[in-house]
Design a protein around this motif. Structure first.
Motif, PDB file in Angstrom:
ATOM      1  N   LEU A  73       0.859  -1.178   0.000  1.00 30.46           N
ATOM      2  CA  LEU A  73       0.000   0.000   0.000  1.00 30.46           C
ATOM      3  C   LEU A  73       0.894   1.226   0.000  1.00 30.46           C
ATOM      4  N   LEU A  74       0.543   2.201  -0.800  1.00 30.49           N
ATOM      5  CA  LEU A  74       1.299   3.446  -0.865  1.00 30.49           C
ATOM      6  C   LEU A  74       0.519   4.532  -0.133  1.00 30.49           C
ATOM      7  N   LEU A  75       1.146   5.104   0.885  1.00 29.67           N
ATOM      8  CA  LEU A  75       0.544   6.202   1.633  1.00 29.67           C
ATOM      9  C   LEU A  75       1.298   7.479   1.291  1.00 29.67           C
ATOM     10  N   ALA A  76       0.683   8.320   0.499  1.00 32.82           N
ATOM     11  CA  ALA A  76       1.339   9.546   0.031  1.00 32.82           C
ATOM     12  C   ALA A  76       1.203  10.647   1.078  1.00 32.82           C
ATOM     13  N   HIS A  77       2.195  11.554   1.093  1.00 31.75           N
ATOM     14  CA  HIS A  77       2.160  12.656   2.054  1.00 31.75           C
ATOM     15  C   HIS A  77       0.998  13.600   1.778  1.00 31.75           C
ATOM     16  N   THR A  78       0.387  13.488   0.593  1.00 28.62           N
ATOM     17  CA  THR A  78      -0.770  14.310   0.233  1.00 28.62           C
ATOM     18  C   THR A  78      -2.054  13.806   0.870  1.00 28.62           C
ATOM     19  N   GLY A  79      -1.979  12.679   1.592  1.00 25.68           N
ATOM     20  CA  GLY A  79      -3.162  12.176   2.267  1.00 25.68           C
ATOM     21  C   GLY A  79      -3.957  11.175   1.465  1.00 25.68           C
ATOM     22  N   TRP A  80      -3.319  10.553   0.465  1.00 26.68           N
ATOM     23  CA  TRP A  80      -3.997   9.566  -0.375  1.00 26.68           C
ATOM     24  C   TRP A  80      -3.352   8.192  -0.190  1.00 26.68           C
ATOM     25  N   ALA A  81      -4.189   7.158  -0.305  1.00 24.49           N
ATOM     26  CA  ALA A  81      -3.728   5.770  -0.239  1.00 24.49           C
ATOM     27  C   ALA A  81      -3.944   5.101  -1.587  1.00 24.49           C
ATOM     28  N   THR A  82      -2.919   4.375  -2.039  1.00 26.62           N
ATOM     29  CA  THR A  82      -2.999   3.673  -3.322  1.00 26.62           C
ATOM     30  C   THR A  82      -2.639   2.206  -3.118  1.00 26.62           C
ATOM     31  N   VAL A  83      -3.484   1.321  -3.614  1.00 25.71           N
ATOM     32  CA  VAL A  83      -3.253  -0.110  -3.483  1.00 25.71           C
ATOM     33  C   VAL A  83      -2.178  -0.546  -4.474  1.00 25.71           C
ATOM     34  N   VAL A  84      -1.145  -1.205  -3.950  1.00 28.89           N
ATOM     35  CA  VAL A  84      -0.093  -1.763  -4.804  1.00 28.89           C
ATOM     36  C   VAL A  84      -0.322  -3.248  -5.019  1.00 28.89           C
ATOM     37  N   ASN A  85      -0.666  -3.954  -3.957  1.00 29.98           N
ATOM     38  CA  ASN A  85      -0.965  -5.383  -4.032  1.00 29.98           C
ATOM     39  C   ASN A  85      -2.369  -5.601  -3.459  1.00 29.98           C
ATOM     40  N   PRO A  86      -3.338  -6.010  -4.291  1.00 31.68           N
ATOM     41  CA  PRO A  86      -4.729  -6.111  -3.829  1.00 31.68           C
ATOM     42  C   PRO A  86      -5.035  -7.358  -3.012  1.00 31.68           C
ATOM     43  N   ARG A  87      -4.020  -8.114  -2.639  1.00 29.59           N
ATOM     44  CA  ARG A  87      -4.243  -9.321  -1.853  1.00 29.59           C
ATOM     45  C   ARG A  87      -3.952  -9.050  -0.379  1.00 29.59           C
ATOM     46  N   GLY A  88      -5.001  -9.027   0.432  1.00 35.04           N
ATOM     47  CA  GLY A  88      -4.823  -8.794   1.853  1.00 35.04           C
ATOM     48  C   GLY A  88      -4.428 -10.061   2.575  1.00 35.04           C
ATOM     49  N   HIS A  89      -3.597  -9.925   3.607  1.00 29.66           N
ATOM     50  CA  HIS A  89      -3.128 -11.076   4.373  1.00 29.66           C
ATOM     51  C   HIS A  89      -4.102 -11.501   5.465  1.00 29.66           C
ATOM     52  N   ASP A  90      -5.049 -10.642   5.799  1.00 26.50           N
ATOM     53  CA  ASP A  90      -6.003 -10.963   6.853  1.00 26.50           C
ATOM     54  C   ASP A  90      -7.277 -10.176   6.607  1.00 26.50           C
TER      55      ASP A  90
END
Length: 273
Positions: A73-90
Motif C-alpha cells: 500500500l502506498l501512503l502519500a504525504h498528500t493524504g492519499w492511499a494507493t493499493v499496490v498489491n490487492p491481496r490482503g493477508h487478513d
C-alpha cells in the motif's frame, strides 16, 4: 419559605450526581472483577495491543502502515492511499483494500474511518472484552463523567445556598441555620469526591486494569511463525516488529518517517494529478 425550594434543588443535584457515581463505580467494579479472572499469560497480538492502546482507529492506522511498510500500500504525504498489491493477508487488510475502492486509490481519512467501524475490529473488541482485557462499552467514560457531574454539583449547591441567604427571609430562621441546612448536600458531594479520588481506579477508554498490565509489559515483537495467533501473519523482521509494536502502543507519533506522519495528518484538500 422560598429557601426550602432552593434547598430541595440542592439536594436534588447532589443526590442525582452521587447516585450516578455510585452506579458507575458499581459497573466499573464488576468489570474489574471480570478482568481479575483474565488470563495473565495472554500474549497480545499487535492488533490487540493497538485496540487496547488507542481503540479501533489505532487498529486501522496499524493495518495501513503495516501494509505500506511491506510495499503493498502506498501512503502519500498528500493524504492519499494507493493499493499496490490487492491481496490482503487478513480480514483487516482485505477490508482496507475494499474501503479504498475498485479504483485502487482513495483519501486516507475515509478509509481509516470505514476500517475503524468494520466488523473485524468490532469482533476484536468483543473478544478482548470477554477476555477481561478491554473496558466494557462506557464503563471507563461513565466513571469519569459521573465524577465530573459530582464536581459540578458542589458549586451548584454553593450558588443555591448563596441565593437563599441573599433572599429576604419571612421566617425567624437565622442565616446561620439556613447555611447549615445547605452544608449537608455540600458535604455529601465533597465526601463523594474524596472517596472517588482515593478508591476509584483510573480507567483508560479502552484497556481494563488487566489489559493495562499486559500493555505495560509488552516488548518488541520478534519473528513469528505463519501460524501466529495474530491471525494475519507477523512481520518477519525483528526491527520491523519493534517498530509496529511502538506504533500499536503509541500511535502515529511513533512514526519516524515524516512522509508517513504527513499522510495521516494531512488535511483534506482537492486532489491534484
Amino acid at each position: 419559605m422560598f429557601w426550602v425550594l432552593l434547598l430541595l434543588l440542592a439536594w436534588g443535584f447532589a443526590g442525582f450526581a452521587c447516585t450516578r457515581l455510585c452506579l458507575a463505580a458499581g459497573r466499573a467494579g464488576t468489570a474489574e472483577r471480570a478482568a481479575a479472572t483474565a488470563d495473565d499469560r495472554h500474549d497480545l497480538t499487535l492488533y490487540e495491543a493497538a485496540f487496547l492502546s488507542g481503540g479501533p482507529a489505532r487498529v486501522a492506522d496499524l493495518t495501513m502502515v503495516r501494509m505500506a511498510r511491506q510495499r503493498r500500500l502506498l501512503l502519500a504525504h498528500t493524504g492519499w492511499a494507493t493499493v499496490v498489491n490487492p491481496r490482503g493477508h487478513d480480514e483487516m487488510e482485505r477490508f482496507v483494500i475494499a474501503a479504498i475502492g475498485p479504483d485502487g486509490q482513495s483519501r486516507i481519512a475515509p478509509v481509516r474511518t470505514a476500517a475503524a467501524r468494520s466488523e473485524a475490529i468490532r469482533h476484536l473488541g468483543d473478544r478482548l472484552e470477554r477476555a477481561g482485557l478491554a473496558v466494557p462499552a462506557g464503563a471507563g467514560t461513565d466513571v469519569a463523567s459521573a465524577v465530573r457531574l459530582v464536581r459540578a454539583a458542589a458549586p451548584a449547591v454553593l450558588v443555591l445556598a448563596a441565593t437563599a441567604l441573599l433572599l429576604p427571609s419571612d421566617t425567624e430562621l437565622s442565616s446561620l441555620m439556613v447555611g447549615l441546612w445547605f452544608l449537608l448536600p455540600l458535604l455529601l458531594t465533597l465526601g463523594f469526591l474524596v472517596i472517588a479520588h482515593f478508591e476509584l481506579r483510573p480507567y483508560t477508554r479502552w484497556a481494563s486494569p488487566a489489559g493495562q498490565l499486559l500493555l505495560g509489559t509488552l516488548t518488541a515483537r520478534r519473528d513469528r511463525d505463519d501460524d501466529d495467533d495474530f491471525g494475519d501473519g507477523a512481520d518477519r523482521d525483528g526491527n520491523e516488529s519493534g517498530f509496529l509494536t511502538s506504533l500499536a502502543t503509541r500511535g502515529i507519533r511513533a512514526l519516524a518517517e515524516p512522509e508517513l506522519r504527513a499522510a495521516f495528518n494531512h488535511r483534506d484538500q482537492p486532489w491534484r494529478e
